[in-house]
Design a protein around this motif. Structure first.
Motif, PDB file in Angstrom:
ATOM      1  N   GLN A 129       0.844  -1.179   0.000  1.00  0.00           N
ATOM      2  CA  GLN A 129       0.000   0.000   0.000  1.00  0.00           C
ATOM      3  C   GLN A 129       0.881   1.230   0.000  1.00  0.00           C
ATOM      4  O   GLN A 129       1.921   1.275   0.662  1.00  0.00           O
ATOM      5  CB  GLN A 129      -0.927  -0.013   1.208  1.00  0.00           C
ATOM      6  N   GLY A 136      -2.508   4.464   0.930  1.00  0.00           N
ATOM      7  CA  GLY A 136      -3.172   3.172   1.063  1.00  0.00           C
ATOM      8  C   GLY A 136      -3.577   2.542  -0.253  1.00  0.00           C
ATOM      9  O   GLY A 136      -4.024   1.396  -0.278  1.00  0.00           O
ATOM     10  N   ASP A 153      -3.355   0.445  -3.517  1.00  0.00           N
ATOM     11  CA  ASP A 153      -2.554  -0.741  -3.822  1.00  0.00           C
ATOM     12  C   ASP A 153      -1.562  -0.466  -4.944  1.00  0.00           C
ATOM     13  O   ASP A 153      -1.908   0.106  -5.979  1.00  0.00           O
ATOM     14  CB  ASP A 153      -3.453  -1.908  -4.237  1.00  0.00           C
TER      15      ASP A 153
END
Length: 136
Positions: free
Chosen positions: A92, A106, A108
């Protein structure tokens, strides 16, 4: 300027020439490849063609790109040692990566780590990040 290989894409001809220079030692391992602007002049092609040639060299293991350093040559001996040192994982984005990719913290990302060895000695660790492909 090298003689073109008819029937072969221009970027492939450029990649072949640069690979020959790396293998012959004209561009020694660890040395920066010529700038894109110099290669566009030398081969009389567009910058996109040069970039595609460099991408082909990276894919084949003859070149590596480091953020802030540029693209440099890797030796064929190193290429053979790379395979056992590749690792890929989902991570992340922290604040620094989120800012670079212009995404939310955060989000991906795919982290790819390549460990380049010379014999048994680790010589270089290259970590790259890319956005995780979205599901269709």
């Amino acid at each position: 300027m090298p003689t073109p290989h008819y029937g072969q894409p221009r970027y492939r001809t450029i990649a072949d020439e640069l690979r020959n220079r790396i293998e012959s030692g004209e561009i020694p391992p660890g040395s920066l490849l010529p700038a894109e602007s110099a290669l566009t002049v030398e081969f009389r092609v567009a910058r996109g063609t040069v970039r595609k040639a460099i991408t082909a060299l990276r894919d084949e293991g003859y070149a590596a790109t480091e953020h802030g350093r540029g693209t440099y040559a890797t030796s064929p001996a190193r290429i053979n040692a790379r395979d056992s040192g590749d690792r890929q994982q989902k991570v992340q984005a922290d604040a620094r990566l989120a800012a670079l990719f212009r995404v939310d913290i955060g989000t991906d990302l795919i982290e790819h780590q390549t460990v380049i060895k010379q014999g048994e000695q680790v010589n270089t660790v290259i970590i790259t990040y890319r956005l995780q492909p979205s599901d269709p």
